[in-house]
Design a protein around this motif. Structure first.
Motif, PDB file in Angstrom:
ATOM      1  N   SER A  91       0.851  -1.196   0.000  1.00 51.19           N
ATOM      2  CA  SER A  91       0.000   0.000   0.000  1.00 51.19           C
ATOM      3  C   SER A  91       0.883   1.241   0.000  1.00 51.19           C
ATOM      4  O   SER A  91       1.778   1.374   0.839  1.00 51.19           O
ATOM      5  CB  SER A  91      -0.918   0.002   1.230  1.00 51.19           C
ATOM      6  N   TYR A  93       1.008   5.559  -0.184  1.00 47.53           N
ATOM      7  CA  TYR A  93       0.212   6.767   0.049  1.00 47.53           C
ATOM      8  C   TYR A  93       0.142   7.603  -1.220  1.00 47.53           C
ATOM      9  O   TYR A  93       1.155   7.928  -1.842  1.00 47.53           O
ATOM     10  CB  TYR A  93       0.818   7.600   1.174  1.00 47.53           C
ATOM     11  N   ASN A  94      -1.071   7.951  -1.625  1.00 45.74           N
ATOM     12  CA  ASN A  94      -1.308   8.782  -2.804  1.00 45.74           C
ATOM     13  C   ASN A  94      -1.769  10.160  -2.339  1.00 45.74           C
ATOM     14  O   ASN A  94      -2.872  10.314  -1.806  1.00 45.74           O
ATOM     15  CB  ASN A  94      -2.375   8.119  -3.687  1.00 45.74           C
ATOM     16  N   GLU A 101      -3.191   3.574  -1.450  1.00 49.97           N
ATOM     17  CA  GLU A 101      -3.684   2.758  -2.557  1.00 49.97           C
ATOM     18  C   GLU A 101      -2.832   1.497  -2.654  1.00 49.97           C
ATOM     19  O   GLU A 101      -1.608   1.549  -2.473  1.00 49.97           O
ATOM     20  CB  GLU A 101      -3.629   3.531  -3.882  1.00 49.97           C
ATOM     21  N   THR A 103      -0.907  -1.366  -4.467  1.00 48.11           N
ATOM     22  CA  THR A 103      -0.231  -1.687  -5.722  1.00 48.11           C
ATOM     23  C   THR A 103       0.008  -3.188  -5.757  1.00 48.11           C
ATOM     24  O   THR A 103       0.803  -3.714  -4.963  1.00 48.11           O
ATOM     25  CB  THR A 103       1.111  -0.947  -5.832  1.00 48.11           C
TER      26      THR A 103
END
Length: 330
Positions: A91, A93-94, A101, A103
């Motif tokens: 995961s 951070y976006n 999110e 991946t």
């Protein structure tokens, strides 16, 4: 497997399976038994462990199986510094959405090739356990389903070789079948010198079966009939391994289930819609041998050949059901 998959007529199934075998054999010479066991595992929704010394075509067989079917595939090279997140995903951070999110890692494919799986640490090897058993991955408390069909084809070198870690029993039990490639005969090795001088035959291998057709073939295998007598035969063999004086660890209930599933695939590959005791007999060694532990392993133990001999002794002592084909539905 998708919900709209439908069993095929056994003749259509046989034609497609022969096409897959023929395609793989353009790459793998003189190893029909290994090729058919690999296909049996794929169609039975199992996982395959290919164990042998380097250079005999373990990875080539795995890649040829993947390329013969039009499905997604990924290859993971296992190394000592590989992390579990390198397999399952992570995961990130976006900032744009103000949250994390996921991946996906390379485990998200229909066919995953785990090359030299026993070169990774036990912690990394264990990252495969959930995906192999439950067809899902849990990261940061969230569960992500894997696309079906999902099969892991792992290769490994013998555990006596330097820089390798033996697979734990829980990991080995999740592999439906273990095979050994062995060295090619003289004619096959000589042919390899000619055909692979300028290019790899993998470059010329194209899919011969679509993903939809593969799902239909898997549905066909699920629909193969297994009589009560054959079920009892498989259970009797498994239970005999649990009380045998030469074995410290016998076959698990998962092993019994996978033995019958593999037998259904073998029956379909042979053009039958019902399982015979012969199917169980043919698969009992490749399905059970890697799961069993000899009673004297702490003092040196039995080799794989020794385990195979114990299984064959148990098989010979187990009564074979008669008249099974007469029970098959007409």
């Amino acid at each position: 497997m998708t919900n709209d998959a439908a069993p095929l007529p056994i003749g259509d199934f046989h034609s497609l399976s022969r096409a897959i075998v023929a395609a793989i054999e353009t790459v793998i010479d003189g190893k029909r038994d290994a090729v058919e066991l690999a296909l049996t595992t794929l169609l039975a929704e199992g996982h395959l462990l290919i164990e042998d010394v380097p250079g005999v075509g373990k990875t080539m067989l795995a890649r040829a199986l993947a390329r013969s079917v039009d499905c997604t595939d990924n290859r993971i090279q296992f190394t000592p510094d590989l992390l579990p997140s390198d397999i399952t995903g992570v995961s990130i951070y976006n900032q744009g959405v103000g949250g994390f999110e996921f991946t996906p890692g390379p485990i998200f494919a229909n066919l995953v090739i785990g090359d030299e799986i026993n070169r990774a640490s036990p912690k990394t090897q264990s990252a495969l356990l959930e995906s192999m058993e439950e067809r899902q991955v849990t990261v940061d408390g969230r569960t992500h389903r894997l696309d079906l069909p999902f099969t892991v084809v792992a290769t490994q070198n013998p555990i006596e070789m330097e820089g390798t870690y033996p697979l734990p029993e829980a990991q080995r039990d999740r592999f439906m079948v273990r095979i050994s490639m062995g060295y090619p005969d003289a004619l096959a090795e000589q042919a390899m010198l000619r055909t692979r001088e300028s290019s790899s035959p993998l470059e010329r291998l194209n899919p011969v079966v679509s993903l939809e057709q593969l799902n239909d073939m898997i549905a066909t295998v699920r629909d193969i009939y297994v009589s009560t007598a054959v079920e009892r035969y498989a259970v009797a063999i498994a239970q005999a391994t649990r009380v045998d004086a030469e074995l410290r660890l016998g076959a698990s209930p998962r092993a019994t289930l996978q033995l019958v599933r593999a037998a259904k695939a073998r029956a379909a590959l042979d053009g039958r819609d019902f399982v015979l005791p012969d199917d169980i007999d043919a698969l009992v060694v490749p399905v059970l041998s890697h799961r069993l532990i000899a009673a004297g392993r702490a003092a040196g133990g039995a080799s794989s050949e020794g385990i195979d001999a114990i299984i064959r002794r148990i098989l010979a002592a187990t009564p074979v059901p008669l008249g099974v084909s007469a029970e098959a539905p007409r």
